[in-house]
Write a protein that holds these residues in place. Sequence first.
Motif, PDB file in Angstrom:
ATOM      1  N   GLY A   1       6.956   7.865  -3.604  1.00 30.69           N
ATOM      2  CA  GLY A   1       7.697   7.986  -4.842  1.00 30.69           C
ATOM      3  C   GLY A   1       8.319   6.700  -5.337  1.00 30.69           C
ATOM      4  O   GLY A   1       8.775   6.637  -6.488  1.00 30.69           O
ATOM      5  N   SER A   2       8.333   5.691  -4.520  1.00 29.57           N
ATOM      6  CA  SER A   2       8.902   4.411  -4.936  1.00 29.57           C
ATOM      7  C   SER A   2       7.814   3.526  -5.538  1.00 29.57           C
ATOM      8  O   SER A   2       6.703   3.992  -5.799  1.00 29.57           O
ATOM      9  CB  SER A   2       9.568   3.721  -3.750  1.00 29.57           C
ATOM     10  N   SER A   3       8.116   2.268  -5.747  1.00 29.64           N
ATOM     11  CA  SER A   3       7.167   1.342  -6.354  1.00 29.64           C
ATOM     12  C   SER A   3       6.796   0.235  -5.380  1.00 29.64           C
ATOM     13  O   SER A   3       7.576  -0.101  -4.486  1.00 29.64           O
ATOM     14  CB  SER A   3       7.780   0.713  -7.608  1.00 29.64           C
ATOM     15  N   LEU A   4       5.615  -0.266  -5.560  1.00 32.82           N
ATOM     16  CA  LEU A   4       5.205  -1.431  -4.794  1.00 32.82           C
ATOM     17  C   LEU A   4       4.743  -2.520  -5.750  1.00 32.82           C
ATOM     18  O   LEU A   4       4.249  -2.229  -6.845  1.00 32.82           O
ATOM     19  CB  LEU A   4       4.113  -1.080  -3.786  1.00 32.82           C
TER      20      LEU A   4
ATOM     21  N   ALA B   1       0.236   2.240 -12.813  1.00 29.76           N
ATOM     22  CA  ALA B   1      -0.002   0.884 -12.325  1.00 29.76           C
ATOM     23  C   ALA B   1       0.030  -0.088 -13.493  1.00 29.76           C
ATOM     24  O   ALA B   1      -0.268   0.272 -14.643  1.00 29.76           O
ATOM     25  CB  ALA B   1      -1.342   0.798 -11.602  1.00 29.76           C
ATOM     26  N   PHE B   2       0.385  -1.318 -13.181  1.00 28.72           N
ATOM     27  CA  PHE B   2       0.387  -2.359 -14.203  1.00 28.72           C
ATOM     28  C   PHE B   2      -0.029  -3.673 -13.557  1.00 28.72           C
ATOM     29  O   PHE B   2       0.542  -4.088 -12.557  1.00 28.72           O
ATOM     30  CB  PHE B   2       1.783  -2.498 -14.811  1.00 28.72           C
ATOM     31  N   ILE B   3      -1.037  -4.300 -14.145  1.00 25.86           N
ATOM     32  CA  ILE B   3      -1.521  -5.577 -13.656  1.00 25.86           C
ATOM     33  C   ILE B   3      -1.148  -6.660 -14.654  1.00 25.86           C
ATOM     34  O   ILE B   3      -1.154  -6.429 -15.865  1.00 25.86           O
ATOM     35  CB  ILE B   3      -3.052  -5.549 -13.425  1.00 25.86           C
ATOM     36  N   SER B   4      -0.804  -7.808 -14.159  1.00 32.06           N
ATOM     37  CA  SER B   4      -0.445  -8.915 -15.029  1.00 32.06           C
ATOM     38  C   SER B   4      -0.968 -10.209 -14.442  1.00 32.06           C
ATOM     39  O   SER B   4      -1.321 -10.276 -13.258  1.00 32.06           O
ATOM     40  CB  SER B   4       1.073  -8.977 -15.214  1.00 32.06           C
TER      41      SER B   4
ATOM     42  N   ILE C   1       2.486  -0.757  -8.679  1.00 33.74           N
ATOM     43  CA  ILE C   1       2.120   0.659  -8.674  1.00 33.74           C
ATOM     44  C   ILE C   1       3.392   1.467  -8.491  1.00 33.74           C
ATOM     45  O   ILE C   1       4.140   1.252  -7.528  1.00 33.74           O
ATOM     46  CB  ILE C   1       1.114   0.997  -7.557  1.00 33.74           C
ATOM     47  N   ASP C   2       3.648   2.368  -9.406  1.00 40.44           N
ATOM     48  CA  ASP C   2       4.823   3.227  -9.340  1.00 40.44           C
ATOM     49  C   ASP C   2       4.454   4.590  -8.737  1.00 40.44           C
ATOM     50  O   ASP C   2       3.285   4.955  -8.658  1.00 40.44           O
ATOM     51  CB  ASP C   2       5.407   3.422 -10.739  1.00 40.44           C
ATOM     52  N   SER C   3       5.492   5.313  -8.337  1.00 43.95           N
ATOM     53  CA  SER C   3       5.306   6.670  -7.799  1.00 43.95           C
ATOM     54  C   SER C   3       4.221   6.691  -6.726  1.00 43.95           C
ATOM     55  O   SER C   3       3.279   7.493  -6.793  1.00 43.95           O
ATOM     56  CB  SER C   3       4.962   7.641  -8.936  1.00 43.95           C
ATOM     57  N   VAL C   4       4.359   5.819  -5.760  1.00 46.71           N
ATOM     58  CA  VAL C   4       3.307   5.692  -4.751  1.00 46.71           C
ATOM     59  C   VAL C   4       3.180   6.970  -3.941  1.00 46.71           C
ATOM     60  O   VAL C   4       4.145   7.721  -3.734  1.00 46.71           O
ATOM     61  CB  VAL C   4       3.550   4.485  -3.823  1.00 46.71           C
ATOM     62  N   MET C   5       1.961   7.192  -3.479  1.00 46.98           N
ATOM     63  CA  MET C   5       1.636   8.388  -2.705  1.00 46.98           C
ATOM     64  C   MET C   5       0.961   7.964  -1.408  1.00 46.98           C
ATOM     65  O   MET C   5       0.551   6.809  -1.256  1.00 46.98           O
ATOM     66  CB  MET C   5       0.697   9.275  -3.521  1.00 46.98           C
ATOM     67  N   ASP C   6       0.826   8.914  -0.516  1.00 44.84           N
ATOM     68  CA  ASP C   6       0.164   8.611   0.753  1.00 44.84           C
ATOM     69  C   ASP C   6      -1.218   7.993   0.522  1.00 44.84           C
ATOM     70  O   ASP C   6      -1.648   7.122   1.284  1.00 44.84           O
ATOM     71  CB  ASP C   6       0.020   9.887   1.580  1.00 44.84           C
TER      72      ASP C   6
ATOM     73  N   VAL D   1       2.294   3.731   2.923  1.00 44.07           N
ATOM     74  CA  VAL D   1       3.222   4.643   2.257  1.00 44.07           C
ATOM     75  C   VAL D   1       3.627   5.710   3.257  1.00 44.07           C
ATOM     76  O   VAL D   1       2.796   6.483   3.734  1.00 44.07           O
ATOM     77  CB  VAL D   1       2.587   5.293   1.016  1.00 44.07           C
ATOM     78  N   SER D   2       4.904   5.701   3.583  1.00 39.65           N
ATOM     79  CA  SER D   2       5.397   6.640   4.593  1.00 39.65           C
ATOM     80  C   SER D   2       6.911   6.755   4.485  1.00 39.65           C
ATOM     81  O   SER D   2       7.604   5.795   4.153  1.00 39.65           O
ATOM     82  CB  SER D   2       5.015   6.156   5.990  1.00 39.65           C
ATOM     83  N   SER D   3       7.404   7.927   4.773  1.00 42.41           N
ATOM     84  CA  SER D   3       8.843   8.134   4.786  1.00 42.41           C
ATOM     85  C   SER D   3       9.389   7.921   6.196  1.00 42.41           C
ATOM     86  O   SER D   3      10.586   8.029   6.435  1.00 42.41           O
ATOM     87  CB  SER D   3       9.193   9.534   4.296  1.00 42.41           C
TER      88      SER D   3
END
Length: 117
Positions: free
Chosen positions: A14-17, A66-69, A81-86, A115-117
Amino acid sequence: VQLQASGGGLVQPGSSLRLSCAASGFTLDDYTIGWFRQAPGKEREGVSSIISGGRSYYADSVKGRAFISRENAKGTTDLEIDSVMDEDTAVYFCHARSVLNDRIDYWGQGTQVTVSS
């Protein structure tokens, strides 16, 4: 001549990377930049790319979060990448392919994202 990727690590669901890639020994101006990833037991897949003019593309798996720049003057590219998932767990690679000669391309060394809690 190399690409150096950074920014991987452990990320909570759920966080961003945010990943970064820096070019050395060449300029990014005439290169299409891409981010790929490879999850355990799976083939490498394209995540996102951005052409020199700035138009970007995203895989369905990250589209909308996701957003690339790129900053040609600095020789860098970022992928957020937002709202990351497993399913985002993978080794991420940056890639640059020359638009002047598509046989010229470079890969970064890969950075692990878990991605892990």
